[in-house]
Design an enzyme around this catalytic site. Structure first.
Site, PDB file in Angstrom:
ATOM      1  N   ASP A 110       0.596  -1.120  -0.015  1.00 40.21           N
ATOM      2  CA  ASP A 110       0.030   0.060  -0.010  1.00 40.21           C
ATOM      3  C   ASP A 110       0.855   1.331   0.248  1.00 40.21           C
ATOM      4  O   ASP A 110       0.546   2.155  -0.532  1.00 40.21           O
ATOM      5  CB  ASP A 110      -0.873  -0.037   1.304  1.00 40.21           C
ATOM      6  N   ASP A 113       3.084   1.525  -3.878  1.00 40.54           N
ATOM      7  CA  ASP A 113       2.387   1.484  -5.217  1.00 40.54           C
ATOM      8  C   ASP A 113       2.568   2.915  -5.889  1.00 40.54           C
ATOM      9  O   ASP A 113       2.951   3.074  -6.783  1.00 40.54           O
ATOM     10  CB  ASP A 113       1.076   0.885  -5.394  1.00 40.54           C
ATOM     11  N   ASP A 131      -6.808   1.356  -7.394  1.00 32.69           N
ATOM     12  CA  ASP A 131      -6.112   1.590  -6.038  1.00 32.69           C
ATOM     13  C   ASP A 131      -7.169   1.712  -4.845  1.00 32.69           C
ATOM     14  O   ASP A 131      -7.182   1.217  -3.827  1.00 32.69           O
ATOM     15  CB  ASP A 131      -4.677   2.592  -5.920  1.00 32.69           C
ATOM     16  N   ASP A 135      -8.288  -1.148  -2.098  1.00 34.31           N
ATOM     17  CA  ASP A 135      -8.259  -0.610  -0.586  1.00 34.31           C
ATOM     18  C   ASP A 135      -9.566  -1.004  -0.044  1.00 34.31           C
ATOM     19  O   ASP A 135      -9.572  -1.644   1.255  1.00 34.31           O
ATOM     20  CB  ASP A 135      -7.867   1.062  -0.485  1.00 34.31           C
TER      21      ASP A 135
END
Length: 266
Positions: A110, A113, A131, A135
């Site tokens: 996390d 990236d 993304d 999450d």
């Protein structure tokens, strides 16, 4: 960010001004500074300013190294989801010390990236959207694992505890996405994603504190959701000053740049 980019007018005008003029520390050209200060709060100036610069300085070299050895931002995001699901499984079956290790690995993906996307010059709206979705899926995997663990150990109604945390977590993320799509400030709060993962990791260190930590998570995420709603409600109630077309173009340009970044967490 999950802003609404379907309106091509201001964005197209903003594209005509890219690269022109001096830039303010917040990323806007100086002509748009009035707009920027109207929608940014103290949390932005702290965490998106000095703290963000310090974090970027630390993670950027690692991001460049990961690019050199062949990693892409999408690969890190997708593998982060795999580790998130593995963490949820470890929580569900009661292997909590293993879950701590897997949670750290999830956080690593996390964290890096975004720097990889920057280093490879492939930051995009699609990547930012991917993304954000991943999450949310990772959050769900972790908390569904906690719910299964409580069910398997016959804790009865306590199974609703992680579900309540999940609901408030999604509300925190949704409020920010909706507010920013309207051009309103919605950052900050006690329990954003990094803080939630750290506190969950603490709860996984010992079985005796797992349930109390979940209660604490529920209280703090609820406070964050309510506080974020109140801040946005107050900001939205303020009269909106007239903004010249050129300043509005610079503001939308800044929103576009922030929308391409994977480094903002809900």
């Amino acid at each position: 960010h999950d802003g609404d980019w379907r309106d091509p007018g201001p964005v197209r005008i903003a594209q005509l001004h890219l690269g022109e003029g001096p830039r303010s520390p917040g990323g806007l050209e100086l002509a748009g500074g009035i707009v920027d200060s109207a929608v940014k709060g103290p949390e932005d100036q702290l965490f998106d300013g000095k703290f963000r610069q310090s974090l970027d300085a630390t993670t950027a070299p690692v991001g460049r190294w990961l690019v050199r050895i062949g990693f892409s931002a999408d690969v890190l995001t997708a593998s982060g989801l795999v580790f998130g699901c593995a963490t949820g499984w470890a929580i569900a079956v009661g292997h909590h010390h293993l879950a701590v290790v897997l949670l750290i690995a999830t956080g690593f993906h996390d964290m890096f990236d975004g720097p990889v996307a920057k280093a490879s010059h492939r930051a995009s709206q699609r990547g930012s959207y991917f993304d954000s979705v991943v999450d949310r899926l990772s959050d769900a995997a972790l908390l569904f694992g906690a719910a299964y663990y409580l069910t398997a150990r016959h804790h009865g109604e306590l199974v609703m505890l992680p579900i309540g945390i999940l609901i408030t977590t999604f509300m925190i993320s949704y409020q920010r996405s909706k507010a920013e799509s309207l051009g309103l400030h919605a950052k900050g709060g006690l329990m954003e994603r990094a803080e939630r993962m750290i506190l969950l990791g603490v709860g996984l260190l010992a079985t005796q504190i797992f349930i109390p930590v979940l209660w604490l998570l529920l209280v703090l995420t609820s406070m964050t959701a309510v506080g974020r709603f109140w801040r946005v409600w107050q900001i939205a109630a303020r009269p909106e000053p007239p903004v010249p077309l050129v300043q509005r173009a610079h503001y939308h340009t800044s929103r576009l740049r922030r929308g391409l970044s994977r480094t903002s967490r809900h």
